[in-house]
Design a protein around this motif. Structure first.
Motif, PDB file in Angstrom:
ATOM      1  N   GLU A 295       0.837  -1.208   0.000  1.00  0.00           N
ATOM      2  CA  GLU A 295       0.000   0.000   0.000  1.00  0.00           C
ATOM      3  C   GLU A 295       0.874   1.261   0.000  1.00  0.00           C
ATOM      4  O   GLU A 295       0.654   2.167  -0.799  1.00  0.00           O
ATOM      5  CB  GLU A 295      -0.930  -0.026   1.228  1.00  0.00           C
ATOM      6  CG  GLU A 295      -1.907   1.125   1.199  1.00  0.00           C
ATOM      7  CD  GLU A 295      -2.903   1.067   2.366  1.00  0.00           C
ATOM      8  OE1 GLU A 295      -3.053  -0.001   2.994  1.00  0.00           O
ATOM      9  OE2 GLU A 295      -3.523   2.107   2.620  1.00  0.00           O
ATOM     10  N   ILE A 296       1.902   1.287   0.880  1.00  0.00           N
ATOM     11  CA  ILE A 296       2.690   2.534   0.952  1.00  0.00           C
ATOM     12  C   ILE A 296       3.662   2.686  -0.230  1.00  0.00           C
ATOM     13  O   ILE A 296       4.212   3.754  -0.436  1.00  0.00           O
ATOM     14  CB  ILE A 296       3.443   2.703   2.302  1.00  0.00           C
ATOM     15  CG1 ILE A 296       4.460   1.589   2.518  1.00  0.00           C
ATOM     16  CG2 ILE A 296       2.481   2.829   3.472  1.00  0.00           C
ATOM     17  CD1 ILE A 296       5.413   1.875   3.683  1.00  0.00           C
ATOM     18  N   ASN A 298       2.712   2.810  -3.098  1.00  0.00           N
ATOM     19  CA  ASN A 298       1.990   3.726  -3.978  1.00  0.00           C
ATOM     20  C   ASN A 298       2.205   3.438  -5.461  1.00  0.00           C
ATOM     21  O   ASN A 298       2.334   4.345  -6.270  1.00  0.00           O
ATOM     22  CB  ASN A 298       2.423   5.160  -3.659  1.00  0.00           C
ATOM     23  CG  ASN A 298       1.205   6.043  -3.591  1.00  0.00           C
ATOM     24  OD1 ASN A 298       0.081   5.562  -3.860  1.00  0.00           O
ATOM     25  ND2 ASN A 298       1.396   7.296  -3.257  1.00  0.00           N
ATOM     26  N   ARG A 299       2.317   2.183  -5.792  1.00  0.00           N
ATOM     27  CA  ARG A 299       2.484   1.751  -7.187  1.00  0.00           C
ATOM     28  C   ARG A 299       1.445   0.674  -7.458  1.00  0.00           C
ATOM     29  O   ARG A 299       0.885   0.114  -6.527  1.00  0.00           O
ATOM     30  CB  ARG A 299       3.875   1.150  -7.408  1.00  0.00           C
ATOM     31  CG  ARG A 299       5.030   2.087  -7.124  1.00  0.00           C
ATOM     32  CD  ARG A 299       6.337   1.304  -7.183  1.00  0.00           C
ATOM     33  NE  ARG A 299       7.459   2.106  -6.718  1.00  0.00           N
ATOM     34  CZ  ARG A 299       8.264   2.826  -7.496  1.00  0.00           C
ATOM     35  NH1 ARG A 299       8.067   2.857  -8.797  1.00  0.00           N
ATOM     36  NH2 ARG A 299       9.272   3.512  -6.986  1.00  0.00           N
ATOM     37  N   ARG A 328      -5.540   0.320  -7.848  1.00  0.00           N
ATOM     38  CA  ARG A 328      -4.201   0.002  -8.408  1.00  0.00           C
ATOM     39  C   ARG A 328      -3.677  -1.373  -8.032  1.00  0.00           C
ATOM     40  O   ARG A 328      -2.588  -1.764  -8.447  1.00  0.00           O
ATOM     41  CB  ARG A 328      -3.188   1.072  -8.011  1.00  0.00           C
ATOM     42  CG  ARG A 328      -2.999   1.159  -6.520  1.00  0.00           C
ATOM     43  CD  ARG A 328      -2.100   2.304  -6.128  1.00  0.00           C
ATOM     44  NE  ARG A 328      -2.163   2.527  -4.705  1.00  0.00           N
ATOM     45  CZ  ARG A 328      -1.401   1.909  -3.825  1.00  0.00           C
ATOM     46  NH1 ARG A 328      -0.501   1.045  -4.232  1.00  0.00           N
ATOM     47  NH2 ARG A 328      -1.536   2.162  -2.542  1.00  0.00           N
ATOM     48  N   LYS A 408       8.937  -0.964   1.014  1.00  0.00           N
ATOM     49  CA  LYS A 408       8.895   0.261   0.193  1.00  0.00           C
ATOM     50  C   LYS A 408      10.309   0.691  -0.235  1.00  0.00           C
ATOM     51  O   LYS A 408      10.552   0.989  -1.401  1.00  0.00           O
ATOM     52  CB  LYS A 408       8.209   1.393   0.974  1.00  0.00           C
ATOM     53  CG  LYS A 408       8.212   2.690   0.186  1.00  0.00           C
ATOM     54  CD  LYS A 408       7.529   3.811   0.922  1.00  0.00           C
ATOM     55  CE  LYS A 408       7.821   5.176   0.327  1.00  0.00           C
ATOM     56  NZ  LYS A 408       8.073   5.284  -1.090  1.00  0.00           N
TER      57      LYS A 408
END
Ligand code: UDP
Length: 457
Positions: A295-296, A298-299, A328, A408
């Motif tokens: 989730e973090i 962001n892709r 996404r 991440k």
């Protein structure tokens, strides 16, 4: 003259059935007829996942033998499963081959067995059949297994396979250095289970060494150092469906092919593909941390969440996760992995680094985020990160889990440094050159088929 007939028998596990079927498709293309022997349990699942589509081709006859377990028995007890298989499958295989030979004019030119199914090689030996072994791990793993007597002699491990002390070992230059704490027979259950598994493996190793042909799903171009240690081991990889018919067969779960349409709608080089093979299980807290890590990032991501990926029967996702990532992220139970990895939208592969997944990622020039769990996955990770330099390891924190920030950071590092992709593309070319006409693996397959054709029936 009718084409020579061979019997192919995989170890009855998902990561073995797929490459052995790929090999069978390749052999069929070279004019051999194949009887492919699954366990009854797997046979049923393979036929269901094919949904009547005939990817297999008419030269390949799928048959089955019982594995000693009932369909409703608990198959998570590895030891019980192995013991049952060893009790029941040799006799059933012998019976099946006798039945085949009872048919008019039918002979078996060779039995081709998985390196993890040494018992099948012993059946062939007993029946005086020619034997070929196909090892579907790296050549480095074979070299390590063949070195067991020397490791015992040198006091690196004891006769149960337990390391005497933690140290790094490197069997040859250009081979991955590995820690004795990560030898692939350690880390599987308690010490009794380890000993059981170690003995099973040593037996397989002896059967492999005695075979007429020893083949490996790898290539000189990827593993020159390891192959130089075992000249009798012939490279025939990477075994990929795309070398032949473009479709993998032998899935135990129905594939979600809609994910390919979803990938079509994403930008090139934008999707993280996350998959941990066929039997890796995550603790609930690790599963949630992975979700939050994705989730973090962001892709976009495509995540294979097998129905048995956690031991938790409830919805294991963090609260609200599905809704937050809906635009996404895609979670599916089983992907057509080889097609996914070929897709231009895929940017990197977060993988447990099983050898099939490793060769599939390499053959598509995809950089890796390595998350090894057990067995040869640590050695494969060393190849990816330290020898080929096409990926990064995800490191566990003090609580023993891989945290969301680590996920991440490593994703950002791999995707932010174009050198990973550039090296991955070079490695892809090397790997694929070996299976093209005139390449080393291609020649080895052709020589193998030629020998079979020349052997008197
Ligand atoms: N695989 C697949 N779809 C998935 C996950 C895995 O087709 O969603 C295939 C993958 O392409 C590979 C095999 O399953 O061929 C897994 O083998 P690997 O050696 O990587 O791991 P194992 O399952 O033996 O741990």
């Amino acid at each position: 003259m009718s084409s020579p007939h061979v019997v192919v028998i995989p170890n009855p596990e998902q990561g073995h059935v797929i490459p052995l079927l790929e090999l069978s498709q390749n052999l069929a293309k070279h004019g051999l007829r194949i009887t492919f022997v699954n366990s009854e349990y797997n046979h049923k699942r393979v036929l269901e996942s094919l949904e009547g589509k005939n990817y297999i081709g008419e030269q390949i006859h799928l048959v089955s033998i019982p594995d000693g377990m009932e369909p409703w028995d608990d198959r998570s007890d590895m030891r019980k499963l192995l013991e049952k298989r060893l009790q029941v499958m040799p006799g059933k295989l012998e019976g099946l081959i006798e039945e085949i030979h009872g048919r008019e004019g039918e002979k078996t030119a060779c039995l081709i067995a998985d390196g993890a199914a040494g018992w099948a090689i012993e059946v062939a030996e007993k029946m005086k059949l020619r034997r070929a072994v196909v090892v579907i791990t790296s050549a480095a793993t074979v070299a390590l297994t063949f070195s067991i007597p020397k490791l015992i002699e040198d006091g690196v491990i004891n006769s149960n396979g337990t390391p005497i002390k933690e140290q790094m070992i490197q069997l040859a230059p250009n081979m991955p250095a590995i820690s004795t704490g990560e030898l692939f027979w350690t880390g599987i259950g308690d010490l009794t289970m380890q000993k059981f598994f170690f003995d099973f493996m040593v037996k397989n190793m002896r059967a492999t060494r005695a075979a007429d042909f020893q083949l490996c799903n790898s290539t000189y171009e990827l593993e020159g150092g390891a192959f130089s240690m075992i000249p009798e081991l012939l490279p025939i990889g990477p075994l990929l469906a795309s070398n032949r018919l473009g479709n993998s067969a032998g899935y135990f779960l129905p594939e979600d092919s809609k994910c390919l349409e979803w990938l079509d709608q994403r930008q090139a080089n934008s999707v993280i593909y996350v998959a941990f093979g066929s039997h890796t299980v995550l603790e609930q807290n690790q599963f949630q941390e992975l979700a939050l890590g994705l989730e973090i990032c962001n892709r976009s991501f495509l995540w294979v969440v097998r129905p048995d990926i956690t031991n938790d029967a409830n919805d294991a996702y963090p609260e609200g996760f599905r809704e937050r990532v809906a635009a996404r992220g895609q979670m599916i139970s089983w992907s057509p992995q080889q097609k996914v990895l070929t897709h231009p939208s895929i940017s990197c592969f977060m993988s447990h680094c099983g050898w099939n997944s490793t060769t599939e990622g390499v053959s598509n020039g995809v950089p890796f985020l390595c998350w090894p769990f057990f067995a040869d996955q640590f050695m494969n990770t060393t190849y990816i990160c330290d020898v080929w330099k096409v990926g990064l390891r995800l490191e566990r924190n003090q609580s023993g889990i891989i945290g969301r920030e680590e996920i991440k950071n490593k994703v950002d590092q791999v995707l932010g440094d174009q050198n990973f992709k550039a090296r991955a593309l070079k490695l892809k070319e090397k790997a694929l050159s070996s299976v093209r006409e005139g390449g080393s693996s291609n020649k080895a397959i052709q020589n193998f088929v030629q020998s079979i054709k020349q052997w008197p029936a």
